[in-house]
Design an enzyme around this catalytic site. Structure first.
Site, mmCIF file in Angstrom:
data_model
loop_
_atom_site.group_PDB
_atom_site.id
_atom_site.type_symbol
_atom_site.label_atom_id
_atom_site.label_comp_id
_atom_site.label_asym_id
_atom_site.label_seq_id
_atom_site.Cartn_x
_atom_site.Cartn_y
_atom_site.Cartn_z
ATOM 1 C CG HIS A 150 -28.087 23.566 -3.002
ATOM 2 N ND1 HIS A 150 -28.624 22.666 -4.404
ATOM 3 C CD2 HIS A 150 -28.181 24.630 -3.382
ATOM 4 C CE1 HIS A 150 -28.862 23.680 -5.345
ATOM 5 N NE2 HIS A 150 -29.448 24.701 -4.930
ATOM 6 C CD GLU A 202 -27.644 19.511 -3.455
ATOM 7 O OE1 GLU A 202 -29.096 20.150 -3.450
ATOM 8 O OE2 GLU A 202 -27.186 20.160 -4.667
ATOM 9 C CE1 TYR A 238 -11.325 -1.628 -6.285
ATOM 10 C CE2 TYR A 238 -10.788 -3.642 -7.123
ATOM 11 C CZ TYR A 238 -11.401 -2.736 -6.488
ATOM 12 O OH TYR A 238 -12.258 -3.133 -5.434
ATOM 13 C CB CYS A 246 -1.148 0.162 0.999
ATOM 14 S SG CYS A 246 -2.232 1.727 1.603
ATOM 15 C CD GLU A 248 -7.124 2.175 -9.611
ATOM 16 O OE1 GLU A 248 -7.504 1.939 -8.127
ATOM 17 O OE2 GLU A 248 -5.623 2.204 -8.673
ATOM 18 C CB CYS A 294 -3.022 2.784 -2.066
ATOM 19 S SG CYS A 294 -2.954 0.601 -1.849
ATOM 20 C CE LYS A 339 -4.948 4.026 -6.892
ATOM 21 N NZ LYS A 339 -5.180 2.827 -6.093
HETATM 22 P P1 NDP Z 1 -7.933 -7.370 -10.300
HETATM 23 O O1 NDP Z 1 -8.320 -8.962 -10.286
HETATM 24 O O2 NDP Z 1 -9.326 -5.704 -10.072
HETATM 25 O O3 NDP Z 1 -8.492 -7.555 -12.489
HETATM 26 C C1 NDP Z 1 -7.408 -8.702 -12.813
HETATM 27 C C2 NDP Z 1 -7.533 -7.987 -14.517
HETATM 28 O O4 NDP Z 1 -6.673 -8.650 -15.007
HETATM 29 C C3 NDP Z 1 -9.549 -8.777 -14.585
HETATM 30 O O5 NDP Z 1 -9.533 -7.702 -15.781
HETATM 31 C C4 NDP Z 1 -8.678 -9.638 -15.596
HETATM 32 O O6 NDP Z 1 -9.898 -10.315 -15.862
HETATM 33 C C5 NDP Z 1 -7.474 -9.788 -16.235
HETATM 34 N N1 NDP Z 1 -6.277 -11.239 -15.849
HETATM 35 C C6 NDP Z 1 -6.691 -12.243 -15.406
HETATM 36 N N2 NDP Z 1 -5.654 -13.317 -16.023
HETATM 37 C C7 NDP Z 1 -6.090 -12.541 -17.215
HETATM 38 C C8 NDP Z 1 -5.174 -13.454 -18.052
HETATM 39 N N3 NDP Z 1 -5.097 -14.501 -18.106
HETATM 40 N N4 NDP Z 1 -5.429 -12.983 -19.591
HETATM 41 C C9 NDP Z 1 -5.932 -11.554 -19.799
HETATM 42 N N5 NDP Z 1 -6.778 -11.332 -19.067
HETATM 43 C C10 NDP Z 1 -6.208 -11.589 -17.512
HETATM 44 O O7 NDP Z 1 -6.629 -7.447 -10.831
HETATM 45 P P2 NDP Z 1 -5.695 -6.183 -10.495
HETATM 46 O O8 NDP Z 1 -4.277 -6.941 -10.570
HETATM 47 O O9 NDP Z 1 -6.334 -5.161 -11.119
HETATM 48 O O10 NDP Z 1 -5.339 -5.826 -8.512
HETATM 49 C C11 NDP Z 1 -5.483 -6.405 -8.098
HETATM 50 C C12 NDP Z 1 -6.095 -5.872 -6.445
HETATM 51 O O11 NDP Z 1 -5.497 -5.294 -5.988
HETATM 52 C C13 NDP Z 1 -8.014 -6.342 -6.628
HETATM 53 O O12 NDP Z 1 -8.834 -6.899 -6.855
HETATM 54 C C14 NDP Z 1 -8.200 -5.169 -5.969
HETATM 55 O O13 NDP Z 1 -7.793 -6.080 -4.371
HETATM 56 C C15 NDP Z 1 -5.943 -4.386 -5.285
HETATM 57 N N6 NDP Z 1 -6.335 -2.878 -5.785
HETATM 58 C C16 NDP Z 1 -7.182 -2.616 -4.848
HETATM 59 C C17 NDP Z 1 -6.839 -0.872 -5.136
HETATM 60 C C18 NDP Z 1 -8.362 0.297 -4.948
HETATM 61 O O14 NDP Z 1 -9.021 -0.012 -4.044
HETATM 62 N N7 NDP Z 1 -8.209 1.445 -5.384
HETATM 63 C C19 NDP Z 1 -5.982 -0.229 -6.247
HETATM 64 C C20 NDP Z 1 -4.913 -1.042 -6.912
HETATM 65 C C21 NDP Z 1 -5.699 -2.645 -6.603
HETATM 66 P P3 NDP Z 1 -11.884 -10.876 -16.535
HETATM 67 O O15 NDP Z 1 -11.746 -9.652 -15.365
HETATM 68 O O16 NDP Z 1 -12.089 -11.262 -17.146
HETATM 69 O O17 NDP Z 1 -11.293 -12.016 -15.216
#
Ligand code: NDP
Length: 490
Positions: free
Chosen positions: A469, A474, A210, A70, A214, A75, A78
């Site tokens: 407001h 709101e 995510y 984080c 982002e 976090c 980022k």
């Molecule tokens: P996510 O799980 O959010 O998203 C992973 C993405 O990768 C999905 O779109 C998934 O597709 C895709 N994917 C997975 N495997 C493959 C593959 N083999 N080929 C192509 N696409 C693939 O993971 P992130 O890496 O974005 O983030 C990890 C975690 O970190 C988050 O889940 C969250 O818990 C945490 N995080 C939280 C944040 C916040 O609170 N703002 C910010 C950043 C991270 P599909 O949808 O089709 O499965």
């Protein structure tokens, strides 16, 4: 196995009550969860140690750092980049507000990166001081478990030291994973993305979660060309479909090139950069290809096999409702358990672990109605059920209230970007089951709504709240018309 000691002149394994533990608690991993659990346990009177690797602030190599993902490579950095990127849009919007921006405006990536690094170093120092002020002993090295009550720490010079602890807590987090495609070594993950030497003018991002949306917003906001490839029809699987549609529209509206239903099959180094080949037959050329394809628990180097700690099929540590593993003296919290992988959840698990083990107050983490936000530009934030989850989970009819509007600021700036808000309400009890918003300040607004959820607020209570407001927030207390009713009786 407990360390053997001399008892009445004989070398033997002592019984529990005569073991001389070095610590009441040894924590492996000083990220958000580990630091919180250490400090809270010490506050309850426990003698606590924590181990974590030191980090090199200017290297993108993935090593530790007190503060964890984080603070060091998640976090916090980022969000700094999101702030940096947001000025791009703000400057465009400022013109109609009377700001004459005639001079050429340049963005200096290195300057922002240096500022970001300074801030991370500052926070790393604060986290270290918080540990020492709490009386927690920090060991800088890599920890592994060598017995149900024994941790071995390998220091940077290779020296190995082992310690006996009554309880061991694993809080080692997770790390980015990449799909195995030819040329994947040419790609980067979010770790390197936060420390790139040069600003990437052309970026291809794989993933629709995510991190993908982002970073798409970050780099586009700073002026890069961004191609975002994801395998579903919409980004952000698991979120409310209507919100996902709005996010996709906003990303596109801000100039991000979307490639839904698309995966990458190969990366090839060329004279002009990296060629990313898609399974739809496209070839995209980029300076940087970011794989944002999920994270996996950091359990590989902990020696868990030898002590018999059970893992699930993705390598996450299995724990009970109190965060205890199948070995009674070993506990685990945070991303390494793959329950709900968010910093504030790891903090909750750390606090409740300490209350349970050292505070005399066994407490189970409560995972209901945890708000979260995706910091794309503009952000999405939600609490409770999405419309799809409500259709699936609600027992009775569900009323959906939506409001889509042009934020006041856009009327003058001329930006074409709507804000959307949604409330999901149980028709019988009037209880609000879900709230979502995509628009400026969504995360700031949703935190307050999450408190209303904790209090079990009804739609009538939302309606009887007087608005602030003029604000976008709101709208949450003035949505009078039902947009649709989902009948479960049909
Ligand atoms: P996510 O799980 O959010 O998203 C992973 C993405 O990768 C999905 O779109 C998934 O597709 C895709 N994917 C997975 N495997 C493959 C593959 N083999 N080929 C192509 N696409 C693939 O993971 P992130 O890496 O974005 O983030 C990890 C975690 O970190 C988050 O889940 C969250 O818990 C945490 N995080 C939280 C944040 C916040 O609170 N703002 C910010 C950043 C991270 P599909 O949808 O089709 O499965």
């Amino acid at each position: 196995m407990a360390r053997k000691m001399l008892i009445d002149g004989e070398l033997s394994t002592p019984s529990e009550d005569v073991i001389q533990y070095d610590f009441d608690l040894f924590v492996i991993g000083a990220g958000s969860g580990g630091v919180r659990a250490s400090r809270m346990s010490a506050k309850h009177g426990a003698k606590v140690a924590v181990c974590e690797l030191p980090f090199d602030p200017i290297s993108s190599e993935v090593v530790g750092g007190v503060g964890g993902t984080c603070v060091i490579r998640g976090c916090v950095p980022k969000k700094i980049l999101v702030y940096g990127a947001s000025y791009g849009g703000e400057l465009e919007d400022a013109r109609n507000y009377g700001w004459e921006l005639n001079e050429r405006i340049d963005f200096n990536w290195k300057k922002l990166l240096n500022k970001k690094t300074e801030e991370i170093i500052r926070l790393n120092g604060i986290y270290k001081r918080m540990l020492s002020n709490s009386g927690v002993k920090l060991f800088e090295g890599e920890g592994k478990i060598i017995g149900p009550n024994e941790v071995e720490v390998t220091q940077l010079d290779g020296t190995k030291l082992s310690y006996l602890a009554k309880h061991i807590l694993i809080a080692t987090g997770s790390r980015a994973q990449r799909p195995s495609i030819p040329g994947k070594e040419l790609s980067i993950t979010s770790d390197e993305a936060l420390s790139l030497d040069e600003f990437p003018r052309r970026v291809v991002i794989l993933g629709g979660g995510y991190i993908a949306v982002e970073f798409a917003s970050i780099w586009r906001g700073m002026g890069a060309t961004v191609d975002l490839c994801y395998r579903k029809e919409l980004p952000l699987s698991g979120f409310d479909d209507e919100m996902r549609t709005v996010v996709a529209g906003n990303l596109e509206g801000r100039g991000i090139i979307l490639h839904p239903g698309t995966n990458l099959t190969e990366l090839v180094k060329t004279d002009d950069g990296i060629k990313a080949i898609t399974d739809t037959g496209k070839e995209l050329t980029a300076d940087v290809v970011l794989f944002a394809t999920g994270r996996k628990p950091n359990t590989g180097r902990l020696n868990l096999d030898s002590v018999g700690v059970k893992l699930d099929n993705i390598g996450a540590i299995k724990v009970d409702e109190y965060s205890r593993t199948n070995i009674p003296s070993i506990w685990a919290i945070g991303d390494v358990t793959n329950r709900m992988n968010l910093t504030p959840v790891a903090l909750m698990e750390g606090t409740f672990f300490a209350n349970t083990v050292f505070g005399g107050n066994p407490t189970k983490p409560d995972y209901t109605n945890i708000a979260c936000a995706v910091f794309c530009i503009p952000p999405l934030s939600v609490v409770g059920l999405s419309e799809e989850q409500a259709i699936e989970q609600a027992k009775g009819d569900v009323k959906v209230f939506t409001s889509t509007f042009n934020p006041m600021k856009n009327t003058i700036s001329g930006r074409q970007e709507k804000t959307i808000m949604k409330l999901i309400v149980d028709a019988e009890t009037d209880k609000v089951l879900g709230a979502s918003m995509c628009g400026p300040d969504a995360a700031e607004i949703m935190q307050g709504i999450a408190i209303a959820f904790k209090c079990g607020a009804t739609k009538a209570q939302f309606d009887s709240t007087v608005g602030i407001h003029p604000s976008a927030a709101e709208e949450f207390v003035t949505m009078r018309e039902v947009s649709r009713t989902i009948s479960k009786s049909k």
